[in-house]
Motif scaffolding. Structure first.
Motif, short mmCIF file in Angstrom:
data_model
loop_
_atom_site.label_atom_id
_atom_site.label_comp_id
_atom_site.label_asym_id
_atom_site.label_seq_id
_atom_site.Cartn_x
_atom_site.Cartn_y
_atom_site.Cartn_z
N ALA A 30 -68.79 33.60 -32.40
CA ALA A 30 -67.38 33.27 -32.13
C ALA A 30 -66.79 34.15 -31.03
O ALA A 30 -65.70 33.89 -30.54
N GLY A 31 -67.50 35.19 -30.65
CA GLY A 31 -67.01 36.04 -29.57
C GLY A 31 -66.54 37.42 -30.02
O GLY A 31 -65.82 38.10 -29.30
N LEU A 115 -61.58 35.56 -35.41
CA LEU A 115 -61.81 34.78 -34.20
C LEU A 115 -62.29 33.39 -34.60
O LEU A 115 -63.28 33.25 -35.32
N ALA A 116 -61.56 32.39 -34.14
CA ALA A 116 -61.93 31.02 -34.48
C ALA A 116 -62.52 30.33 -33.25
O ALA A 116 -62.03 30.48 -32.14
N ARG A 144 -60.87 30.56 -26.70
CA ARG A 144 -61.05 29.38 -25.86
C ARG A 144 -62.43 29.36 -25.23
O ARG A 144 -62.74 30.21 -24.40
N PHE A 145 -63.21 28.43 -25.63
CA PHE A 145 -64.52 28.26 -25.02
C PHE A 145 -64.44 27.13 -24.02
O PHE A 145 -63.80 26.12 -24.27
N GLU A 146 -65.10 27.34 -22.90
CA GLU A 146 -65.12 26.27 -21.92
C GLU A 146 -65.81 25.05 -22.50
O GLU A 146 -66.84 25.15 -23.15
N GLY A 147 -65.22 23.91 -22.24
CA GLY A 147 -65.83 22.68 -22.73
C GLY A 147 -65.36 22.29 -24.12
O GLY A 147 -65.64 21.20 -24.59
N MET A 170 -53.64 31.95 -29.27
CA MET A 170 -54.73 31.56 -28.38
C MET A 170 -55.28 32.81 -27.70
O MET A 170 -54.53 33.75 -27.42
N ALA A 171 -56.55 32.81 -27.42
CA ALA A 171 -57.13 34.00 -26.80
C ALA A 171 -58.32 33.65 -25.93
O ALA A 171 -58.91 32.58 -26.07
N ASP A 172 -58.60 34.54 -25.03
CA ASP A 172 -59.85 34.48 -24.30
C ASP A 172 -60.50 35.84 -24.49
O ASP A 172 -60.09 36.83 -23.88
N ALA A 173 -61.50 35.86 -25.35
CA ALA A 173 -62.09 37.14 -25.76
C ALA A 173 -62.69 37.92 -24.59
O ALA A 173 -62.89 39.12 -24.68
#
Lengths: 200, 153
Positions: A30-31, A115-116, A144-147, A170-173
């Protein structure tokens, strides 16, 4: 003798900071480690815990041959808050079978980040459940994962069935700033949630 | 797949010097090959035993008292007289300033469980001392300081 090595006597002069921790949990992949690394002031450290368990349902009369070992990697980062406090970020072992380690990890923690991963939302159900049941304050950070399809935080909240009081952000790890915001959201939440409980 | 049923590796024996020839350790029927990708390096580190440390009484420290963030610091200068047990000197070298057990484990490169036992022994023999924060803070003060600290990152 005592005076001879008093000059370079180890570590008596410096102030010792208090060590506190925040847990970064979530499903496998999940990051968690990415998030820890993005805000840590050091390259995350890794250590292992080797667990020895007696085989299920067998009386341990024979010694080692009745035991099995499992190695669990434990990654953590560090943030020096000020002279008095050092914050450690511990990523939880991702696989479900390492649940037995969580109790110790969580002991004394300020709170937790779940982390989801919206592509596999079910992988963080356990973490949410764990912290809810133990009354550990937590926030859900949607990495947020790309795709991956984009969801609103409220959709994620509903899907995870977390109470309205739990922040979902929302997050970008990978981004330090984003990970920092998640931690700020968590600590703010901890402070806020402690207050109304009294006056309630 | 049950949570307890699968294990990375089964340790076959402790003293395998002579017995390995006729009885090679092998995976059970090869069924769990995928789970054998990881070998466990055998340790030859004398960590003592948990039992060797006296049970916790007031003022003593057992491995179970040392959580990941327990702080310890060297109470003596690292020396050479521990040459049979160099890990202890390594720990001392890393603990010249207060260090958490987790950091020591990562720096020394040994599992936390082993380091715990060693640290407990070293506290017992006076090589290390446990230490608390110089300025203990209440939880509320900690939270506010952490918030300020994080915001200014």
């Amino acid at each position: 003798m005592a005076s001879a090595d008093s000059e370079n006597r180890p570590g008596t002069q410096e102030a010792i900071p208090q060590a506190v921790k925040i847990i970064v949990a979530g499903g496998f992949g999940a990051g968690k480690t990415t998030m820890v690394a993005s805000v840590s002031e050091i390259t995350p450290l890794s250590t292992e815990e080797v667990m020895t368990e007696a085989s299920q349902g067998v009386d341990d009369l024979g010694g080692v041959e009745n035991k099995t070992t499992t190695t669990v990697a434990l990654d953590f980062g560090r943030i020096t808050i000020n002279d008095d406090i050092v914050l450690y970020l511990f990523g939880t072992p991702g696989q479900d079978r390492f649940w037995f380690m969580w109790d110790e990890l969580v002991e004394g923690a300020l709170g937790a980040v779940v982390l989801a991963d919206t592509r596999r939302l079910d992988t963080c159900f356990h973490a949410v459940d764990f912290f809810e049941r133990r009354g550990v304050p937590f926030v859900v950070a949607v990495n947020r994962f790309e795709g991956a399809a984009v969801y609103e935080t409220e959709e994620v909240r509903e899907a995870l069935d977390v109470s309205a009081g739990v922040p979902v952000v929302m997050a970008d790890a990978r981004e330090r700033e984003s990970s920092k915001e998640v931690l700020v959201a968590l600590v703010t939440h901890i402070i806020d949630s402690r207050r109304p409980a009294m006056s309630g | 797949m049950s949570a307890e049923g699968r294990h990375a590796r089964r340790l076959t024996d402790r003293g395998t010097d002579s017995s390995t020839d006729g009885n090679e350790p092998r995976p059970d029927d090869g069924r769990e090959d995928a789970e054998y990708e990881r070998f466990l390096r055998p340790y030859a580190v004398d960590v003592g035993t948990a039992e060797a440390v006296p049970p916790t009484t007031a003022g003593t420290t057992g491995p179970a008292d040392l959580d990941l963030l327990a702080l310890v610091m060297a109470a003596r200068t690292p020396g050479r007289h521990e040459w049979l047990r160099p890990e202890r000197e390594t720990i001392l070298n890393h603990a010249l300033r207060a260090r958490t057990v987790a950091e020591l484990a990562a720096e020394v490169g040994l599992p936390v469980g082993q380091v715990r036992v060693m640290v407990a022994e070293m506290v017992a023999d006076g090589s290390l001392q446990r230490c608390g924060p110089s300025r203990p803070l209440g939880r509320q003060d900690i939270l506010h300081a952490v918030l300020v600290g994080l915001r200014s990152l």
